[in-house]
Design an enzyme around this catalytic site. Sequence first.
Site, short mmCIF file in Angstrom:
data_model
loop_
_atom_site.label_atom_id
_atom_site.label_comp_id
_atom_site.label_asym_id
_atom_site.label_seq_id
_atom_site.Cartn_x
_atom_site.Cartn_y
_atom_site.Cartn_z
N THR A 258 -0.68 6.20 18.44
CA THR A 258 -1.67 7.29 18.31
C THR A 258 -2.20 7.41 16.89
OG1 THR A 258 -0.05 9.01 17.77
CG2 THR A 258 -0.48 8.60 20.12
N TYR B 89 0.84 -1.21 0.00
CA TYR B 89 0.00 0.00 0.00
C TYR B 89 0.87 1.26 0.00
CZ TYR B 89 -3.74 3.19 1.64
OH TYR B 89 -4.66 4.21 1.79
N ASP C 103 3.14 -1.43 12.29
CA ASP C 103 2.03 -0.54 12.63
C ASP C 103 2.61 0.80 13.11
OD1 ASP C 103 -1.13 -1.35 13.70
OD2 ASP C 103 -0.26 0.56 14.33
N VAL D 51 -10.01 0.63 12.57
CA VAL D 51 -10.26 0.71 14.01
C VAL D 51 -11.64 1.28 14.34
CG1 VAL D 51 -9.10 2.94 14.40
CG2 VAL D 51 -9.17 1.22 16.22
#
Length: 314
Positions: free
Chosen positions: A210, A145, A271, A187
């Site tokens: 965050t 991506y 991540d 999420v």
Amino acid sequence: MRIVVSGAAGFIGSHLCDRLLADGHTVVALDNYLTGSLRNLAHLAGEPRFSSMEQDITRPVAIPGPLDSVVNLASPASPKDYLEHPIETLDVGSNGTRHMLELALEKGARFLLTSTSECYGDPAVHPQVETYWGNVNPVGPRSCYDESKRFAEALTMAYHRKHGLRTNIARIFNTYGPRMKLDDGRVVPAFLGSALRGEPITVFGDGSQTRSFCYVSDLVEGLCRLMLAEERYPVNLGNPCEMTILQFAEYIRRLTGSQSPIVFEPLPEDDPRQRRPDIAKAREVLGWEPRVSLEVGLSETVKYFRMKELPCPK
Ligand code: NAD
Ligand code: UDP
């Protein structure tokens, strides 16, 4: 204007079509329905200024008649979707973007690329400014991506430099709202779905990473302004109100009045640890900033999931 929107049957694309039609434009929608759904456009059937074609943009694209603008949103966007379709993701960012650029060139139309904050990878600069070149693992699972979008940005700049095409690049940060798929793994739908069903809310890692969340109508306003701007370099579009994912899980529990426990699972590879857009450029160039609070935006999203998605998840 007559505007082609690729990826129109997706979450953001369908909202953009609504907004362009409301502003009086004519919209030609393209999608191959890989991650989107015709259901997102069903309410536009019978609208005379709207037409929709099944089209994989990695194949050559021919649109009869004049065009004023091409907006390229086609791409799997949720980590779950692009990890399931890594080759399609690289293909649509490269060949797909090329076909949309060629279409714009042929028609003398403007071109807007929807890129992503993933171009910054796991950022070492915080908040992220457009001049930061990023910290991307080129061979990690997310690279299909991230590198697809980075290539798409480079290709867009090359068409501008070589052909003088009037291009714009939006770097979109986490955006949410109605028409997200409850099961797309991102999420917001993941936490809301679990909270509304009373199931455990699954936080990856310790939840200290965050994000910040932009409501879709704010994002669409930014895209509409950017597609008319003379700024050729990327512009961040997102909400700068940053929180940890654990704080977000607790917020969702409070907002929905859910008793769901919060459970922890391993953090996926690569991540990003922190993410927040610096939107000074969008403020200056577009006079844009988000207006919808998290409470209002999430409440609208909850209404949608309760009405459309929860009775019969796809
Ligand atoms: P989405 O998956 O809901 O929409 C993408 C659409 O593109 C889908 O309808 C899909 O079927 C279509 N598509 C994929 N491959 C195609 C192909 N080869 N030909 C034609 N259509 C194809 O995702 P979204 O959240 O609406 O994202 C839209 C765009 O915005 C994407 O380019 C994404 O990278 C970008 N973006 C979104 C976010 C976000 O938070 N939602 C953040 C950053 C960037
Ligand atoms: N996340 C989580 N639980 C979930 C889905 C996501 O804790 O069920 C975390 C994920 O690890 C990431 C953040 O929430 O740190 C945002 O994930 P998302 O997939 O929405 O988008 P990303 O910003 O990673 O592209």
